[in-house]
Each structure stands twice: as C-alpha cells, then as structure tokens.
Design an enzyme around this catalytic site. Structure first.
Site, PDB file in Angstrom:
ATOM      1  N   ALA A 137       6.620  -1.860 -10.984  1.00 41.63           N
ATOM      2  CA  ALA A 137       5.429  -2.067 -11.811  1.00 41.63           C
ATOM      3  C   ALA A 137       5.087  -0.844 -12.652  1.00 41.63           C
ATOM      4  O   ALA A 137       4.015  -0.782 -13.247  1.00 41.63           O
ATOM      5  CB  ALA A 137       4.240  -2.425 -10.919  1.00 41.63           C
ATOM      6  N   HIS A 210       8.014   3.936  -0.595  1.00 46.07           N
ATOM      7  CA  HIS A 210       7.898   2.515  -0.228  1.00 46.07           C
ATOM      8  C   HIS A 210       9.276   1.889   0.059  1.00 46.07           C
ATOM      9  O   HIS A 210       9.824   1.118  -0.715  1.00 46.07           O
ATOM     10  CB  HIS A 210       7.088   1.695  -1.208  1.00 46.07           C
ATOM     11  CG  HIS A 210       7.340   1.887  -2.668  1.00 46.07           C
ATOM     12  ND1 HIS A 210       8.596   1.854  -3.242  1.00 46.07           N
ATOM     13  CD2 HIS A 210       6.483   2.079  -3.695  1.00 46.07           C
ATOM     14  CE1 HIS A 210       8.498   2.022  -4.542  1.00 46.07           C
ATOM     15  NE2 HIS A 210       7.212   2.163  -4.844  1.00 46.07           N
ATOM     16  N   ASN A 213      11.539  -1.249  -1.309  1.00 49.03           N
ATOM     17  CA  ASN A 213      11.068  -1.679  -2.618  1.00 49.03           C
ATOM     18  C   ASN A 213      11.533  -0.717  -3.707  1.00 49.03           C
ATOM     19  O   ASN A 213      11.438   0.500  -3.552  1.00 49.03           O
ATOM     20  CB  ASN A 213       9.537  -1.793  -2.627  1.00 49.03           C
ATOM     21  CG  ASN A 213       9.052  -2.877  -1.679  1.00 49.03           C
ATOM     22  OD1 ASN A 213       8.490  -2.601  -0.628  1.00 49.03           O
ATOM     23  ND2 ASN A 213       9.289  -4.115  -2.037  1.00 49.03           N
ATOM     24  N   ASP A 265      -0.263   1.975  -0.956  1.00 50.63           N
ATOM     25  CA  ASP A 265       0.104   1.719  -2.352  1.00 50.63           C
ATOM     26  C   ASP A 265      -1.007   0.906  -3.015  1.00 50.63           C
ATOM     27  O   ASP A 265      -0.760   0.034  -3.845  1.00 50.63           O
ATOM     28  CB  ASP A 265       1.447   0.988  -2.432  1.00 50.63           C
ATOM     29  CG  ASP A 265       2.081   1.041  -3.821  1.00 50.63           C
ATOM     30  OD1 ASP A 265       1.579   1.793  -4.678  1.00 50.63           O
ATOM     31  OD2 ASP A 265       3.064   0.319  -4.048  1.00 50.63           O
ATOM     32  N   ALA A 299       2.803  -5.398  -7.859  1.00 48.84           N
ATOM     33  CA  ALA A 299       2.301  -4.204  -8.546  1.00 48.84           C
ATOM     34  C   ALA A 299       1.306  -3.498  -7.637  1.00 48.84           C
ATOM     35  O   ALA A 299       0.100  -3.581  -7.818  1.00 48.84           O
ATOM     36  CB  ALA A 299       1.653  -4.590  -9.874  1.00 48.84           C
ATOM     37  N   GLY A 300       1.839  -2.796  -6.634  1.00 49.79           N
ATOM     38  CA  GLY A 300       0.955  -2.186  -5.655  1.00 49.79           C
ATOM     39  C   GLY A 300       0.363  -3.240  -4.748  1.00 49.79           C
ATOM     40  O   GLY A 300       0.860  -4.369  -4.648  1.00 49.79           O
TER      41      GLY A 300
END
Length: 384
Positions: A137, A210, A213, A265, A299-300
């Site tokens: 993202a 993360h 990901n 995140d 996105a987070g």
C-alpha cells in the site's frame, strides 16, 4: 510519594499475585507476591501486564503520522487507550519534503512526551528504501538508501528503525554502514530471494517487516525471503489481526523465530467508523474490519495491541505470559530497551490492567494513571 498496584502481576519470572511498588519518579522499586499460573491469573482477573510496545504505527483516531502537526500526539493518545505505552511513529514511502515535514512535527513529542499519550520513542521509516515491485500500500516514491538523507531526518526526530529491500542496488552494501551509525535495519517490501535475506542478516539486519506480507513467499524449491526469516531470524514483526496472516502461519512463525513480536500496522482508520481515510498520500477505505486500497490491497490495519493480545490467546492459542511477551517484552528487546516492556525493579511503571476477558481496565504511563481514565481505584494504594 510512592504507590502500589495490586493484582496478578506478570514479572520476568512469571505471574505472581501480590503488589507492585512505584517510586515518585515512575519507576518500579519492588514486586511482592506468591507465584501463580497464567491460568490462575486469568481466573483471578485484575491482571497487570507490562504496557504494550508497538514498533509499527501509522495512525489512529482519524489521524495519520504523515500529516504533521499534532497528528502523532493524537495517534499516541488513542493507542494509549488500548494499553500501548510506547510506540514508533511510522512513515510511508514519500518524497523527502514530506518526510521532513512529518519528522519535524514529531521531534519535540519524542523528546518530551505528553500527558495521557503513549511514549513516542522515535521513528520507523517503513519507506522509502524499498522495492517498487513490492510496494503493497506504499506510494511509488521508492528509492535506494541514502545515509545523508537519513542523517538529516534523524536530526529532526530520532530514527530508531528503518525498513529496506536488500536487493535494491546499493542497499545491501549500505547495511553495515547503517548499523554502524546506530540504525536498526529490517528487511521488508522486498522481492529479494533467500540468499539475499541471509546475506542481509549477516551484514547486520536484525529483523523482518510485517512477516509474510510484501515479500517473496516460501516455496519448497524457492524458499524466498520468508524462508530466510523462518530459517535464520531471531526477530520479526507480525500483524495478528487475522487478515494479514492466518493463525496457522502465525504459529509456524512462532516455532521458527524465537522473538517474533506483534505490531499493529495501524492506520488513521483505527478506532473510527467505516469510511475513507488517508495513509500517507494514499486514500484508503475501512470496511469489513479491514483497510484497503481501491484495488482491494490490504493497506495497514485497524488493529490495537489489546486486540492483538486477545487474538494471540483466544485464537492462536498462546499462554497469556507468552502472548504478553510478544506485545511488550520482545519489541522492547529488539530496540535494546531494558526499562520498558517488562515489570521489574528499575523499569518504568508502564502498566496495563486487564480483566479476566483481557479487556483494558486501566493504563499507567510511567506510574501515572492515564488522563481521562477513571480506573478501578480499589486496587491502588498511596503512601507518603
């Protein structure tokens, strides 16, 4: 003035039922009590855990760290409501001027702190030193690492952690210099392979951003960056919101990586209703419990650390003491902070009180009850 908090207290050696004593400066002086099991602690309720330490926070309360102004303060206050007592404000990949404006607004908060807010320990630069092929993202402002740029940003607000893709030309060779200058390096947003992951760790990188990901996955003939993490890492972040990573993959990582720790995140959408929000320069939408770009890319998150703890215990199946270490002690250890992330003599009295359902009842920031919080004062004693 000294104060004592009573309850089921998680010490480095395990749970005790007793009292935690705090001096007038906000430090723990002693812990007294009898040993109990994690199961007994949960049955008893009034659980005192070390305040949560979150090393990957983009936003919350409708605000984004990249906004500048008082955004980071409002983010730190929102996360304190959920038991986070220390965090790293995390940037997005962006042009230098955007990063300069964001860090310039956060420097004073890092140095001085603020009442009722989690302590902002410094910055996590999740970008811009990543691979444009694995943006996730992130906006497309990726570029090779620049030590000169990094030093200029660090002069505005302390950069405690940075994410980079080691396969980007120049990045691998920069790792040793970055570590020598005092920066902690994580591998992330990377299209690199297993061998490049091993080499980056050998040169001084300490963890992975993360995990699973925005990195090359594990395949039995091409182990990828995930394989390098599972085979060789001592530390890595993971997002236990149950959207970014399946519980089975979380358990796999925990068996492989001794000090796997949790991050949120989190984005501006954390603690807010469904709708549209900003993530750096990106427009994101909160719906169905997640945050996504228009094309559906995660996105987070909207995760908070108290929810992360409950997910680890109630879904992933960890014992409460193990889960608590992964949301407090291990991230503090990653930053080599011996006075946060644990309840022990000499440490800051950053404490979160939970009930038997692991819901936050009270939060203490360096010995002071968080502003605007009634708390359960039956368990607090004062002595002049």
């Amino acid at each position: 003035m000294t104060r004592s908090l009573a309850g089921s207290i998680l010490t480095p050696g395990g749970f005790v039922a007793g009292s935690l004593h705090i001096d007038g400066h906000g430090r723990i002086t002693a812990i007294e009590g009898r040993d109990i099991s994690p199961e007994q602690a949960r049955e008893n309720g009034d659980i005192l855990l070390p305040g949560f330490v979150d090393l990957h926070v983009h936003g919350g309360a409708g605000r984004d760290v990249m906004e500048g102004g008082d955004a980071a303060l409002q983010v730190a206050r929102r996360h304190a409501e959920h038991g986070t007592t220390a965090l790293l404000a995390t940037t997005m990949t962006a042009p230098y001027d955007d990063l300069e404006a964001a860090l310039g607004a956060i420097g004073t908060l890092c140095r001085e702190g603020a009442p009722g807010a989690a302590r902002v320990l410094g910055m996590h630069l999740e970008g811009p030193y990543i691979n444009a092929a694995k943006l996730g993202a992130q906006p497309d402002f990726a570029r090779p690492v620049s030590l000169d740029e990094l030093r200029r940003l660090d002069a505005l607000a302390p950069v405690r952690l940075l994410t980079l893709a080691p396969e980007v030309p120049g990045n691998m060779d920069a790792i040793a210099a970055l570590c020598g200058a005092g920066y902690r390096v994580q591998i992330g947003h990377t299209a690199g392979d297993y061998e490049q992951g091993r080499e980056a760790l050998a040169r001084g990188a300490r963890g992975f951003t993360h995990l699973f990901n925005a990195m090359t996955p594990l395949h039995h003939r091409l182990p990828g960056m995930v394989g390098a993490a599972l085979a060789h890492a001592q530390y890595a972040e993971i997002i236990p919101d149950l959207l970014h990573v399946h519980p089975g993959a979380i358990r796999t990582a925990m068996r492989c990586i001794p000090h796997l720790y949790c991050v949120t995140d989190s984005t501006a959408a954390t603690g807010m209703p469904d709708g549209e929000y900003k993530l750096g320069r990106q427009a994101v939408t909160k719906c169905l419990g997640g945050v996504r770009l228009a094309d559906g890319t995660l996105a987070g998150s909207t995760l908070t650390m108290d929810r992360a703890l409950r997910n680890l215990v109630d879904v992933v199946g960890l014992a409460l003491d193990d889960a608590a270490r992964r949301v407090a002690t291990y991230p503090a250890d990653f930053l080599e902070l011996t006075d946060r992330g644990r309840l022990a003599p000499g440490a800051w009295a950053d404490v979160v009180r939970l009930d038997g359902e692991l819901r936050v009842q009270a939060v203490y920031l360096q010995g002071r009850e968080r502003e605007g919080q009634e708390g359960d004062r039956r368990h607090v004693a004062h002595a002049g």
